[in-house]
Design an enzyme around this catalytic site. Structure first.
Site, PDB file in Angstrom:
ATOM      1  N   ASP A  68      34.371  35.936  42.395  1.00  0.00           N
ATOM      2  CA  ASP A  68      34.892  37.116  43.035  1.00  0.00           C
ATOM      3  C   ASP A  68      34.249  38.393  42.496  1.00  0.00           C
ATOM      4  O   ASP A  68      34.259  39.421  43.156  1.00  0.00           O
ATOM      5  CB  ASP A  68      36.410  37.143  42.798  1.00  0.00           C
ATOM      6  CG  ASP A  68      37.083  38.171  43.655  1.00  0.00           C
ATOM      7  OD1 ASP A  68      36.844  38.127  44.859  1.00  0.00           O
ATOM      8  OD2 ASP A  68      37.814  39.019  43.107  1.00  0.00           O
TER       9      ASP A  68
ATOM     10  N   THR B  34      32.476  45.939  50.633  1.00  0.00           N
ATOM     11  CA  THR B  34      31.148  45.549  50.184  1.00  0.00           C
ATOM     12  C   THR B  34      30.183  45.459  51.368  1.00  0.00           C
ATOM     13  O   THR B  34      29.016  45.826  51.251  1.00  0.00           O
ATOM     14  CB  THR B  34      31.208  44.198  49.448  1.00  0.00           C
ATOM     15  OG1 THR B  34      32.279  44.244  48.529  1.00  0.00           O
ATOM     16  CG2 THR B  34      29.924  43.915  48.730  1.00  0.00           C
TER      17      THR B  34
ATOM     18  N   LEU C 298      40.470  43.407  50.883  1.00  0.00           N
ATOM     19  CA  LEU C 298      39.636  44.428  51.505  1.00  0.00           C
ATOM     20  C   LEU C 298      38.234  44.456  50.929  1.00  0.00           C
ATOM     21  O   LEU C 298      37.353  45.104  51.456  1.00  0.00           O
ATOM     22  CB  LEU C 298      40.267  45.798  51.279  1.00  0.00           C
ATOM     23  CG  LEU C 298      41.369  46.180  52.263  1.00  0.00           C
ATOM     24  CD1 LEU C 298      42.010  47.472  51.816  1.00  0.00           C
ATOM     25  CD2 LEU C 298      40.789  46.327  53.656  1.00  0.00           C
ATOM     26  N   ARG C 299      38.057  43.755  49.814  1.00  0.00           N
ATOM     27  CA  ARG C 299      36.794  43.896  49.111  1.00  0.00           C
ATOM     28  C   ARG C 299      35.601  43.483  49.965  1.00  0.00           C
ATOM     29  O   ARG C 299      34.531  44.077  49.895  1.00  0.00           O
ATOM     30  CB  ARG C 299      36.821  43.078  47.828  1.00  0.00           C
ATOM     31  CG  ARG C 299      35.982  43.715  46.761  1.00  0.00           C
ATOM     32  CD  ARG C 299      35.799  42.809  45.607  1.00  0.00           C
ATOM     33  NE  ARG C 299      37.060  42.450  44.992  1.00  0.00           N
ATOM     34  CZ  ARG C 299      37.259  42.488  43.683  1.00  0.00           C
ATOM     35  NH1 ARG C 299      36.295  42.897  42.915  1.00  0.00           N
ATOM     36  NH2 ARG C 299      38.383  42.109  43.166  1.00  0.00           N
ATOM     37  N   GLY C 300      35.801  42.475  50.785  1.00  0.00           N
ATOM     38  CA  GLY C 300      34.734  42.005  51.656  1.00  0.00           C
ATOM     39  C   GLY C 300      34.248  43.114  52.578  1.00  0.00           C
ATOM     40  O   GLY C 300      33.050  43.377  52.679  1.00  0.00           O
TER      41      GLY C 300
END
Lengths: 341, 578
Positions: free
Chosen positions: A196, A282, A277-279
């Site tokens: 991750d 990024t 939300l990281r996807g």
């Protein structure tokens, strides 16, 4: 120090090269994980990247090479207390190797043994995490790294700060670095928490085209026979890449998003069912860095499409009974979201 | 290949390595310990006079391999003094890795990095240094069973893979190459010309033989160049390419060069016999594929006679046991999470904790300090030494033993496969491994060597055979063997049988329930002796006495699960193993 193989002389493996350059342009993208077959130039590419790194301004005499332009909370204690008038100098962005078998004390830092022995003084000797601050931390064979080192890394990579409470020391210093890992999936899987931490992940495959393989062997052979001459020969191309990275870094913040990029990025993540939300973040960051590298004024769907596999590949929920690889699943989702029939 | 030819090749490989040690990486030598291997090592050693020649034992500790703090010197000097590790001591020389097939993954990884970079980076115990470590490696592989093999990453970096099993004392007629020839060849080697055509031939051959890694082509090219230097010529010719193909590429082949090209062959023009012809054709770039075909033919023709047979044998051995050596199953006792320190002497892998040692010594300083001693000097005694303690979880491995016989087999196999993959999907969290043995027909086969790699599991489980008799005794025997070898490596196996317990094939292949039953007590005793935990999952539609009896005989748990699906299975196994 052995002479590294020039970055621009690496044949093929475009996805890996692009991912590394994106991380060099925007360090907030998160790290790069390069997983793949043996002998595909994983380590070569990452070590070559070190030669392309731009210079960064640092506070003179600061063991953590603090950024003179940084707001106060981002500095180490010494620079924070020293007032605002630093002397500054330039140094290449650090690319630090975390070798297998490194001990915990060398990674996070420990008591300075020499000072303790000779002067009876309690002083902190910064570790690899401090050295890698504002640069890259490279772990070859990342899946063979010992668990307790991984634990130490995870926390620091998430918080950007290394807190040392051991051997009577109580130190905290900033440690924001781009984590770059490489490995062979056959040696074992990565822990999901570590996975991750990587912003981009690249699958490298052995090239199966004859011409490409001949080219690889020819160039590598030339390099092995006379390293200095070879590096000299490729210097101009390497400098071009370096200038491209520098320029892209400078104009990164001026790049706009095309109107529907955000929505499409969100739709893509929803279709694939990635967590959090990281996807999405990024995706947009990586696409922007790529647009900047390409000299574009605006992030378009083309960039989004190009970075999507690297950004999302390791974020898919693992379904052990689904035979199709994650790359195929992303391709399908891309078609669905970006080219609705 | 007969023994004499194998011996000649072994001598040639050693000579080539002596010509370009850093470029060729080294030699993986499969041979039993004995006079043949000894005389090869001896003649090889003569090729490296006055150079470091260090043996790396299988039990080498990481500290010794990489180097670390020299305690005695550090205390004496009052500042940290580094002690060179084995890899650094090998610089410019030869490292001999004993029992290479049992080499620990971390040791292999360090060797790989040193072979790649010709230097090692040490970050240990307050030391930070980059030390030169350019050496050639002789990996002595004594493996007999297929589940033990040289680490794949390491094998890939060694140019020559030799097998001396066929060589007898009688074959040792030839002696090695004279030292002067090798010295002369060494000085010429770098200038030897290897034209594009030769490089292309090597790469084509790699593709045809199914060799994926580009490293193989590079090593073959360098071997050819060294061979040309040894022969006193100025360029790589067909003879040298043949040598490279035989010594470097053939042992790496994963398929025969016949398969795909076979059909096209009938239409293709007759292959040119001489390499010069194909070089001539290179000037005509217009004929794409036709030339390609002829090139393959040319390289095929260049392969020595008997190579194909050898390939077939070598290829089969390789594919059956690929893997099994990688993964992290063998961890030394000196790894793991540090959990404090204990009084002790840093020996046999135990690591000194310098800080704790200093702390222990501190209160005694005023007493120990004599009148004339300088005030700043520390006095540390043996009693003060503190070593780091490690806590390491013993890795558990779940071994599935799956009955693949008869009509219901396909169904059960799918379930077992699903369970294996489900367990694997979370086993990286628990750091555990999974293995699978399937039994059908007359034998029990290790389908999936212990692994935690989902990638490998998927590949190995993709094609599961089913149907035939039930060789229960053979299955118990292999399960016991695998379990014992896991225990030997410090793991904790947990064996799960999925069967209805009705064996009908004896261990020697005889048919019939009676014969099968005769064998059971003996193998069951063997299994019990290993003291391994496990369970029998009864998969027959009407759970009966046979499987329960089996569980009793094996002294493990019994669980009837007539309609289990993959997730139920994995739940049951997980619950039992916790």
């Amino acid at each position: 120090m052995a002479i590294a193989y020039p970055f621009s002389a690496i044949v093929g493996q475009d996805e890996m090269k692009t991912a590394l350059l994106i991380a060099a342009v925007d360090q907030d993208v998160g790290g790069v994980l390069v997983f793949g077959d043996r002998g595909t130039g994983k380590s070569t590419a990452i070590r070559a990247l070190a030669a392309l790194m731009p210079n960064i301004p640092v506070v003179t005499g600061c063991p953590y090479h603090c950024d003179p332009g940084s707001p106060t909370p981002g500095l180490c204690a010494q620079c924070e207390n020293g007032g605002k008038d630093f002397k500054t100098r330039e140094q290449p962005m650090p690319v630090v190797d975390l070798p297998l078998g490194a001990t915990e004390d060398r990674v996070i830092g420990t008591l300075d043994l020499e000072k303790a022995l000779r002067l009876g003084e309690k002083a902190f000797e910064p570790g690899l995490l401090a050295q890698a601050h504002r640069g890259f931390l490279y772990i070859d064979e990342v899946n063979l790294l010992e668990d307790h080192i991984v634990d130490a890394l995870l926390d620091v990579a998430a918080s950007g700060e290394n807190v040392v409470e051991r051997e009577g020391l109580s130190i905290r210093h900033p440690a924001r670095f781009v984590l770059v890992g490489s490995g062979n999936p056959e040696e074992g899987e990565l822990r999901p928490q570590l996975l991750d931490r990587f912003g981009l992940s690249v699958d490298v495959r052995t090239p199966t085209e004859l011409d490409m393989r001949v080219q690889i062997v020819k160039l590598r052979d030339e390099f092995e026979r006379d390293r200095e001459a070879f590096v000299k020969k490729w210097k101009r191309k390497d400098s071009a890449v370096r200038r491209k990275v520098e320029k892209a870094r400078a104009q990164l913040n001026d790049i706009d998003l095309a109107p529907d990029v955000l929505e499409r990025a969100a739709a893509l993540c929803m279709t694939l069912g990635t967590d959090g939300l990281r996807g999405e973040l990024t995706l947009v960051r990586a696409a922007r860095a790529l647009a900047s590298l390409e000299g574009k004024a605006e992030v378009g769907l083309k960039q989004l499409r190009q970075v999507a596999p690297s950004v999302l590949r390791h974020r898919l929920r693992r379904d052990p009974l689904d035979e199709s690889g994650s790359t195929t699943r992303i391709e399908r989702a891309l078609e669905e979201v970006l080219d609705p029939a | 290949m007969n023994g004499e030819a194998a011996w000649q090749d072994a001598l040639l490989a050693a000579a080539l390595l002596a010509i370009d040690p850093a470029g060729l990486g080294g030699i993986a030598l499969r041979a039993r310990p004995g006079p043949v291997r000894d005389s090869w090592l001896e003649s090889t050693r003569e090729l490296f006079p006055d150079l470091p020649w260090r043996k790396i034992p299988q039990t080498v500790s990481e500290a010794r391999l990489l180097g670390g703090l020299d305690l005695a010197a550090t205390l004496k000097a009052g500042k940290p003094v580094a002690q060179a590790g084995l890899l650094n001591e090998c610089n410019h020389g030869i490292a001999v890795l004993a029992m290479a097939e049992r080499c620990q993954p971390t040791t292999a990884a360090h060797l790989c990095q040193a072979l790649d970079r010709h230097e090692i980076q040490v970050e240990r115990e307050g030391l930070s240094a980059t030390l030169p470590a350019a050496f050639a490696l002789l990996a002595l592989d004594e493996s007999v069973e297929s589940d033990e093999q040289l680490d794949a990453g390491l094998a890939e970096r060694l140019a020559f893979h030799l097998d001396l099993h066929e060589v007898g004392i009688r074959d040792l007629l030839e002696s090695g190459y004279p030292l002067e020839d090798i010295a002369a060849a060494r000085s010429r080697c770098n200038a030897i010309e290897c034209d594009d055509e030769s490089t292309r031939q090597i790469c084509t051959l790699c593709l045809v033989l199914g060799i994926d890694s580009p490293r193989a082509s590079l090593l073959a090219q360098r071997a050819a160049r060294a061979a040309a230097a040894l022969a006193g010529s100025h360029r790589v010719s067909e003879t040298e390419l043949e040598i490279a193909a035989r010594l470097v590429l053939a042992p790496r082949a994963t398929r025969l060069p016949a398969t795909e090209e076979e059909e096209q062959e009938t239409e293709a023009e007759p292959p040119p016999q001489e390499p010069q012809e194909s070089e001539g054709e290179q000037q005509d770039p217009g004929q794409g594929e036709g030339m390609q075909d002829r090139l393959i033919e040319a390289t095929k023709a260049a392969l020595p006679e008997g190579l194909l047979n050898q390939l077939l044998q070598g290829g089969v051995r390789r594919s059956s046991g690929r893997g099994g050596k990688s993964g992290q199953m063998r961890r030394s006792r000196s790894r793991g999470r540090p959990t404090g320190t204990i009084q002790g002497v840093p020996r046999s892998g135990a690591r000194l904790s310098p800080v704790a040692t200093l702390q222990a010594a501190a209160p005694w300083q005023p007493l120990r300090r004599g009148a004339g001693d300088p005030p700043r000097q520390l006095k540390v005694q043996r009693d003060d030494f503190r070593v780091v303690r490690y806590r390491e979880r013993s890795e558990s491995t779940t071994v599935f033993v799956v009955d693949a016989s008869g009509s219901a087999a396909l169904n059960r196999l799918a379930e077992a496969k699903g369970a294996v993959e489900l367990l694997l999907a979370d086993c990286y969290i628990r750091r555990d491994q999974v293995a699978m043995i399937a039994f059908r027909g007359e034998t029990a086969d290790l389908l999936l060597p212990p692994t935690r790699s989902l990638v490998r599991a998927k590949r190995n489980l993709a094609a599961l055979p089913g149907g035939g008799g039930t060789p229960l005794a053979a299955a118990i025997e292999s399960a016991a063997a695998l379990a014992t070898s896991l225990v030997r490596r410090g793991g904790t196996p947990n064996v799960v049988f999925l069967t209805d317990g009705r064996g009908n094939i004896a261990r020697d292949g005889r048919q019939g329930r009676e014969a099968a039953r005769e064998d059971l007590p003996a193998v069951a005793a063997l299994f019990r002796e290993s003291g391994v935990r496990g369970m029998v999952i009864d998969t027959s539609p009407r759970p009966g006495s046979a499987a329960a009896e089996l569980a009793q005989q094996l002294d493990i748990d019994y669980l009837p699960l007539p309609h289990a699906d993959a997730s139920q299975l994995s739940e049951a196994v997980r619950a039992a193993s916790l």
